[in-house]
Structures are given as structure tokens and as C-alpha cells.
Design a protein around this motif. Structure first.
Motif, PDB file in Angstrom:
ATOM      1  N   GLU A 113       0.831  -1.207   0.000  1.00 56.40           N
ATOM      2  CA  GLU A 113       0.000   0.000   0.000  1.00 56.40           C
ATOM      3  C   GLU A 113       0.863   1.253   0.000  1.00 56.40           C
ATOM      4  OE1 GLU A 113      -3.579   0.363   2.369  1.00 56.40           O
ATOM      5  OE2 GLU A 113      -3.403  -1.754   2.959  1.00 56.40           O
ATOM      6  N   GLU A 122      -1.412   7.473   8.329  1.00 55.57           N
ATOM      7  CA  GLU A 122      -2.780   6.958   8.358  1.00 55.57           C
ATOM      8  C   GLU A 122      -2.790   5.439   8.471  1.00 55.57           C
ATOM      9  OE1 GLU A 122      -5.602   8.601   8.636  1.00 55.57           O
ATOM     10  OE2 GLU A 122      -4.376  10.416   8.806  1.00 55.57           O
ATOM     11  N   LEU A 123      -1.870   4.786   7.775  1.00 53.65           N
ATOM     12  CA  LEU A 123      -1.790   3.330   7.869  1.00 53.65           C
ATOM     13  C   LEU A 123      -1.382   2.901   9.278  1.00 53.65           C
ATOM     14  CD1 LEU A 123      -0.092   2.448   4.454  1.00 53.65           C
ATOM     15  CD2 LEU A 123      -2.463   1.983   5.141  1.00 53.65           C
ATOM     16  N   LYS A 125      -2.046   4.555  12.079  1.00 52.80           N
ATOM     17  CA  LYS A 125      -3.210   4.762  12.953  1.00 52.80           C
ATOM     18  C   LYS A 125      -4.195   3.605  12.860  1.00 52.80           C
ATOM     19  CE  LYS A 125      -3.290   9.838  13.040  1.00 52.80           C
ATOM     20  NZ  LYS A 125      -4.060  11.041  12.637  1.00 52.80           N
ATOM     21  N   LYS A 126      -4.390   3.116  11.663  1.00 54.91           N
ATOM     22  CA  LYS A 126      -5.407   2.084  11.438  1.00 54.91           C
ATOM     23  C   LYS A 126      -4.916   0.670  11.743  1.00 54.91           C
ATOM     24  CE  LYS A 126      -7.723   4.709   7.763  1.00 54.91           C
ATOM     25  NZ  LYS A 126      -8.025   4.757   6.310  1.00 54.91           N
ATOM     26  N   ASN A 127      -3.617   0.439  11.628  1.00 53.48           N
ATOM     27  CA  ASN A 127      -3.131  -0.942  11.679  1.00 53.48           C
ATOM     28  C   ASN A 127      -2.114  -1.276  12.759  1.00 53.48           C
ATOM     29  OD1 ASN A 127      -4.285  -2.115   8.941  1.00 53.48           O
ATOM     30  ND2 ASN A 127      -3.432  -0.094   8.438  1.00 53.48           N
ATOM     31  N   SER A 128      -1.360  -0.287  13.253  1.00 46.20           N
ATOM     32  CA  SER A 128      -0.272  -0.602  14.184  1.00 46.20           C
ATOM     33  C   SER A 128      -0.806  -1.082  15.527  1.00 46.20           C
ATOM     34  CB  SER A 128       0.614   0.626  14.393  1.00 46.20           C
ATOM     35  OG  SER A 128       1.696   0.299  15.254  1.00 46.20           O
ATOM     36  N   THR A 131       0.232   0.590  20.625  1.00 44.14           N
ATOM     37  CA  THR A 131      -0.767   1.569  21.060  1.00 44.14           C
ATOM     38  C   THR A 131      -0.150   2.881  21.514  1.00 44.14           C
ATOM     39  OG1 THR A 131      -0.732   0.563  23.275  1.00 44.14           O
ATOM     40  CG2 THR A 131      -2.428  -0.201  21.741  1.00 44.14           C
ATOM     41  N   ALA A 134       0.637   4.480  17.803  1.00 42.88           N
ATOM     42  CA  ALA A 134      -0.335   4.364  16.705  1.00 42.88           C
ATOM     43  C   ALA A 134      -1.232   5.584  16.599  1.00 42.88           C
ATOM     44  CB  ALA A 134      -1.180   3.106  16.892  1.00 42.88           C
ATOM     45  N   GLN A 135      -1.709   6.090  17.736  1.00 44.52           N
ATOM     46  CA  GLN A 135      -2.633   7.228  17.697  1.00 44.52           C
ATOM     47  C   GLN A 135      -1.980   8.488  17.143  1.00 44.52           C
ATOM     48  OE1 GLN A 135      -3.953   8.056  21.677  1.00 44.52           O
ATOM     49  NE2 GLN A 135      -1.888   8.100  22.528  1.00 44.52           N
TER      50      GLN A 135
END
Length: 221
Positions: A113, A122-123, A125-128, A131, A134-135
Motif C-alpha cells: 500500500e 494513516e496506515l 493509525k489504522k493498523n499498528s 498503542t 499508533a494514535q
């Protein structure tokens, strides 16, 4: 108790009052039993008095003899060469983003991707599954490579600013994709950044000097 962080409430005041009443009542009974005449009690009272007075003197002395800004600056200038050596030894600092997933297949899918123009943050945030980062789009603070596990560090130092890893990086935590946001030389901390530590050290030194002076000037018989 309030200075230690407890809220000033009617319940707290009632508790303090009850404790004081109990202590006073018990003390009256001790006095009625003649315990205030006991030699051991008298010794403890005198030792407590001496300690309280000595501590009060130290507190008063330190308040009246604060560490000046000029002294702090002079001490900072003295230790600055050591700080510069430490910064040089630390080497470059990397500001990176990463995406952490559990399996290699998912990591390779995310890499595909990215190669198609996907947004790294963005990837993340959605997948990592990290924690903590990721945010924030996988963002990590500036750090030397040595702060990370070796496979991650080895991949990190191969990247230039703006580049992301072209292969999945495996560590004991899972599978990573890494993006280097920025690279900078390790910074020497400023006076303001190290001021609290320097102030504490100088105060301890000042106190030690006071104790030595007091011992030397005391007349002991």
C-alpha cells in the motif's frame, strides 16, 4: 496532609481533630502515670528538640542562601564539555514513524500500500498494534539507534530522511515498517534543561560545606 496532596475536606478536618484529641488524652494519662518524669522519656524529648532545632536551622540557612543564577551558570560552563562529549558519543538522533503488526503477511500488504502511495501515518493509525505510537501515526520521539532493538536499529540507520523501509523488519515484538521523519545531531542540553539537577547538586554541596564548617567551629568538651 493537604501539602502532601490530600483535599481539604470536612472529613479530613474531623479526622485530624479526632487524632489530636486522642493523642492529647493519651498524653494526659501518661503524665498522670508519671511517665513524663522517666529518664528515657526525657532523653527522647531532648533528642527530638535537638533534631527539630537543627533541621530548622538548615532550612533557614538554605532559604537565606539560595544558589544564585551566576553560580548555576558557572557550574553549567564547567560541566558543559562533558555534556558535549556525551552528545557526541550518542551520535545522530532519529525521529521515526513505524507500523507494527503481528504477522509478516499483513506487514507486506501494508508495504504494498505504501508503494502505491499510501499515507504512512494513516496506515499506522489504522493498523499498528503499538498503542503508544499508533494514535500519533506511529510517531516516535527523537532517539539514538541504540535505544531500539538491533534489527530495528540496523534498518533505521540505512534510511535517509523521508525514506521508509523497502522490506519488512522482524523483531521480537512483531513485524515493522519504518519511516525516517528527520535526522539530527544529538543536542547538548541547555542550562534551563539541566538547571533542576545542577541546583540540587549545588544545594547538597552547600549543605555539606555548612556541616563541615559547623563541625570545625563547634567546641566539644
Amino acid at each position: 496532609m493537604v501539602k502532601r496532596g490530600q483535599p481539604d475536606t470536612p472529613e479530613l478536618r474531623a479526622q485530624v481533630k479526632d487524632n489530636l484529641i486522642l493523642v492529647e488524652a493519651m498524653a494526659q494519662r501518661g503524665a498522670a502515670a508519671g511517665l513524663d518524669k522517666d529518664a528515657n522519656y526525657q532523653t527522647q524529648v531532648e533528642l527530638t528538640r535537638l533534631n527539630l532545632l537543627a533541621n530548622a536551622y538548615v532550612t533557614d540557612y538554605m532559604a537565606k542562601n539560595p544558589v544564585s543564577d551566576a553560580v548555576l551558570k558557572a557550574e553549567y560552563d564547567k560541566v558543559k564539555p562533558d555534556l558535549e562529549k556525551e552528545a557526541a558519543a550518542a551520535g545522530a538522533q532519529y525521529k521515526a514513524r513505524h507500523i507494527l503488526v503481528k504477522d509478516e503477511k499483513a506487514a507486506k500488504g501494508l508495504l504494498a500500500e505504501l508503494k502505491k502511495g499510501g499515507n504512512f501515518a494513516e496506515l499506522a493509525k489504522k493498523n499498528s498494534i503499538d498503542t503508544g505510537s499508533a494514535q500519533n501515526g506511529g510517531l516516535l520521539d527523537y532517539a539514538a539507534p541504540g535505544n531500539y532493538v538491533k534489527p530495528f536499529a540496523d534498518a533505521l540507520v540505512k534510511l535517509k530522511k523521508g525514506q521508509y523501509s523497502q522490506e519488512v523488519v522482524k523483531t521480537q515484538f512483531g513485524f515493522h515498517l519504518i519511516l525516517v521523519e528527520d535526522i539530527q545531531a544529538a543536542k547538548v542540553p541547555t542550562l534551563e534543561e539541566v538547571k533542576p539537577q545542577l541546583q540540587q547538586q549545588l544545594q547538597q554541596q552547600q549543605l555539606q560545606n555548612l556541616l563541615e564548617e559547623v563541625k570545625k567551629s563547634a567546641k566539644v568538651e
